[in-house]
Write a protein that holds these residues in place. Structure first.
Motif, PDB file in Angstrom:
ATOM      1  N   ASN A  16       0.839  -1.191   0.000  1.00 43.71           N
ATOM      2  CA  ASN A  16       0.000   0.000   0.000  1.00 43.71           C
ATOM      3  C   ASN A  16       0.877   1.245   0.000  1.00 43.71           C
ATOM      4  OD1 ASN A  16       0.597   0.753   2.856  1.00 43.71           O
ATOM      5  ND2 ASN A  16      -0.522  -1.133   3.301  1.00 43.71           N
ATOM      6  N   TRP A  17       0.241   2.407  -0.214  1.00 44.24           N
ATOM      7  CA  TRP A  17       1.027   3.635  -0.350  1.00 44.24           C
ATOM      8  C   TRP A  17       1.668   4.066   0.966  1.00 44.24           C
ATOM      9  CZ3 TRP A  17      -0.838   7.780  -4.350  1.00 44.24           C
ATOM     10  CH2 TRP A  17      -0.853   7.194  -5.624  1.00 44.24           C
ATOM     11  N   LEU A  18       1.030   3.775   2.095  1.00 45.63           N
ATOM     12  CA  LEU A  18       1.666   4.080   3.375  1.00 45.63           C
ATOM     13  C   LEU A  18       2.992   3.343   3.472  1.00 45.63           C
ATOM     14  CD1 LEU A  18       1.894   5.087   6.274  1.00 45.63           C
ATOM     15  CD2 LEU A  18       0.364   3.216   6.959  1.00 45.63           C
ATOM     16  N   GLN A  19       2.974   2.056   3.162  1.00 44.15           N
ATOM     17  CA  GLN A  19       4.207   1.279   3.215  1.00 44.15           C
ATOM     18  C   GLN A  19       5.233   1.798   2.220  1.00 44.15           C
ATOM     19  OE1 GLN A  19       3.623  -2.936   2.792  1.00 44.15           O
ATOM     20  NE2 GLN A  19       5.794  -3.408   2.731  1.00 44.15           N
ATOM     21  N   LEU A  20       4.794   2.146   1.020  1.00 40.52           N
ATOM     22  CA  LEU A  20       5.722   2.607  -0.008  1.00 40.52           C
ATOM     23  C   LEU A  20       6.375   3.934   0.371  1.00 40.52           C
ATOM     24  CD1 LEU A  20       3.666   1.623  -3.178  1.00 40.52           C
ATOM     25  CD2 LEU A  20       5.830   0.609  -2.446  1.00 40.52           C
ATOM     26  N   PHE A  21       5.623   4.837   0.979  1.00 42.04           N
ATOM     27  CA  PHE A  21       6.226   6.100   1.416  1.00 42.04           C
ATOM     28  C   PHE A  21       7.232   5.854   2.529  1.00 42.04           C
ATOM     29  CE2 PHE A  21       2.726   8.468  -0.713  1.00 42.04           C
ATOM     30  CZ  PHE A  21       3.514   9.405  -1.363  1.00 42.04           C
ATOM     31  N   LEU A  22       6.922   4.959   3.447  1.00 42.09           N
ATOM     32  CA  LEU A  22       7.867   4.639   4.511  1.00 42.09           C
ATOM     33  C   LEU A  22       9.120   3.987   3.936  1.00 42.09           C
ATOM     34  CD1 LEU A  22       5.368   3.348   7.214  1.00 42.09           C
ATOM     35  CD2 LEU A  22       6.720   5.455   7.332  1.00 42.09           C
ATOM     36  N   GLU A  23       8.965   3.049   3.020  1.00 38.41           N
ATOM     37  CA  GLU A  23      10.117   2.407   2.396  1.00 38.41           C
ATOM     38  C   GLU A  23      10.971   3.404   1.624  1.00 38.41           C
ATOM     39  OE1 GLU A  23       8.949  -0.866  -0.028  1.00 38.41           O
ATOM     40  OE2 GLU A  23       8.591  -2.197   1.677  1.00 38.41           O
ATOM     41  N   ASN A  37       6.798   9.287  -6.880  1.00 38.40           N
ATOM     42  CA  ASN A  37       8.055   9.311  -6.134  1.00 38.40           C
ATOM     43  C   ASN A  37       9.198   9.875  -6.965  1.00 38.40           C
ATOM     44  OD1 ASN A  37       9.380   8.751  -3.630  1.00 38.40           O
ATOM     45  ND2 ASN A  37      10.379   7.017  -4.611  1.00 38.40           N
ATOM     46  N   SER A  38       9.211   9.561  -8.254  1.00 38.30           N
ATOM     47  CA  SER A  38      10.256  10.120  -9.129  1.00 38.30           C
ATOM     48  C   SER A  38      10.145  11.635  -9.199  1.00 38.30           C
ATOM     49  CB  SER A  38      10.132   9.520 -10.540  1.00 38.30           C
ATOM     50  OG  SER A  38      10.394   8.133 -10.518  1.00 38.30           O
ATOM     51  N   TRP A  39       8.925  12.133  -9.220  1.00 37.81           N
ATOM     52  CA  TRP A  39       8.720  13.589  -9.217  1.00 37.81           C
ATOM     53  C   TRP A  39       9.164  14.190  -7.886  1.00 37.81           C
ATOM     54  CZ3 TRP A  39       5.589  16.963  -6.410  1.00 37.81           C
ATOM     55  CH2 TRP A  39       5.428  18.239  -6.940  1.00 37.81           C
ATOM     56  N   LEU A  40       8.831  13.518  -6.787  1.00 37.98           N
ATOM     57  CA  LEU A  40       9.214  14.024  -5.462  1.00 37.98           C
ATOM     58  C   LEU A  40      10.717  14.056  -5.265  1.00 37.98           C
ATOM     59  CD1 LEU A  40       6.582  12.214  -3.190  1.00 37.98           C
ATOM     60  CD2 LEU A  40       6.576  14.611  -3.909  1.00 37.98           C
ATOM     61  N   GLU A  41      11.416  13.112  -5.879  1.00 42.76           N
ATOM     62  CA  GLU A  41      12.879  13.058  -5.737  1.00 42.76           C
ATOM     63  C   GLU A  41      13.550  14.321  -6.258  1.00 42.76           C
ATOM     64  OE1 GLU A  41      14.798  10.878  -4.347  1.00 42.76           O
ATOM     65  OE2 GLU A  41      13.587   9.078  -4.076  1.00 42.76           O
TER      66      GLU A  41
END
Length: 312
Positions: free
Chosen positions: A88-95, A306-310
């Motif tokens: 899920n996205w919560l897990q992906l943001f934490l990872e 995530n690529s945009w956030l980087e």
């Protein structure tokens, strides 16, 4: 990938006291076999509070916290679920190295509810399965019999879990937006520098928050925002990514919502704001519903974000 956390916690933010008076006292049986007890609906009550859960990493890799802001008629569980067994996205943001905050907006889920008409000005609105199937652009034909439902050929929504998704739906009110905004305001006062991930109805509050907290909001992702900020809240300093899925013309009102948001985006762009607009079908990603964080390709959408956030 293992996630090493140093702290998981929660708190309530926002809210205020309201006094109710002049209501008749009545009696109710609270437990089977128990006595009738007097219930006095008068007195002081808290209302307007918002439930916040946070996950802080032992060694965060990113300098900003992430705030996940859900849309209308649901709560923070949409960020915590993946029906197909993926992450899920919560897990992906934490990872990805972000300390992450998930809320149940004021009036939803664990934030609790208040009396109508004594505190809330309108009765709650409940979403039917019929409406959700079409409005969230899953398919053309809904039927009470799951075997007779017809989804779009390319849909990314896991239709075998549609009923599970509807169990996540909660009542909403149409007269509480000022209270929801106030609770988000209270939360952002407590948070450090952050990124907002904004879905659907939460865009109603984005303009005011981006303007007032422009010193600490370092980026925003607006997923199919249903309400464009007003001109008085025109924000041209915060990098913002807008994302839209497929079959926009099929869902009721989504052409209007996207059109309004596009006009706002174009005003930002004309003022050279750092904004990006992505229609997923135009980059070869097809079939996404309104709830792209729950779609079968949700990890692909996350990686795009995530690529945009980087680059922030």
């Amino acid at each position: 990938m293992a996630i090493l956390l140093k702290e998981i916690g929660s708190f309530y933010t926002g809210g205020h006291q309201v006094t109710i008076s002049g209501k008749p006292v009545y009696k109710r049986q609270f437990v089977k076999g128990g006595p009738l007890r007097e219930v006095d609906p008068n007195g002081d009550f808290e209302t307007g509070q918002m439930y916040v859960q946070y996950f802080k990493l032992a060694n965060p890799q990113k300098p900003y916290q992430v705030l996940l802001m859900h849309g209308g008629g649901v709560c923070g569980s949409v960020w915590e679920e993946n029906f197909t067994g993926g992450k899920n996205w919560l897990q992906l943001f934490l990872e990805s190295g972000y300390d992450t905050y998930v809320v149940d907006a004021m009036e939803r889920g664990r934030s609790g509810f208040s009396q109508y008409p004594d505190i809330y000005e309108s009765e709650p609105v409940f979403r039917s399965k019929n409406e959700a199937w079409s409005n969230f652009r899953i398919g053309d034909i809904y039927d009470s019999d799951p075997s007779k439902r017809i989804a779009f050929v390319d849909t990314q929504f896991p239709i075998e879990h549609f009923d599970d998704f509807m169990r996540m739906n909660v009542p909403r009110w149409t007269t509480n937006n000022a209270g929801i905004l106030a609770a988000y305001h209270s939360l952002l006062e407590r948070m450090d520098d952050c990124i907002l991930i904004i879905h659907s109805q939460a865009s109603e509050f984005a303009g005011a928050l981006l303007k007032e907290f422009s010193n600490k909001i370092k980026g925003a992702v607006i997923l199919e925002g249903s309400s464009a900020p007003t001109d008085e809240n025109l924000c041209c300093t915060i990098p913002t990514l807008y994302i839209w899925g497929s079959h926009i013309a099929k869902g009721s009102n989504w052409e209007i919502y996207r059109g309004n948001m596009l006009k706002y985006y174009e005003k930002q762009k004309a003022l050279q704001a750092p904004v990006t607009w992505i229609n997923l079908p135009e980059i070869g990603i097809n079939g996404n519903s309104h709830f792209m964080m729950l779609d079968k390709n949700s990890t692909e959408i996350f990686m795009l974000i995530n690529s945009w956030l980087e680059k922030l």
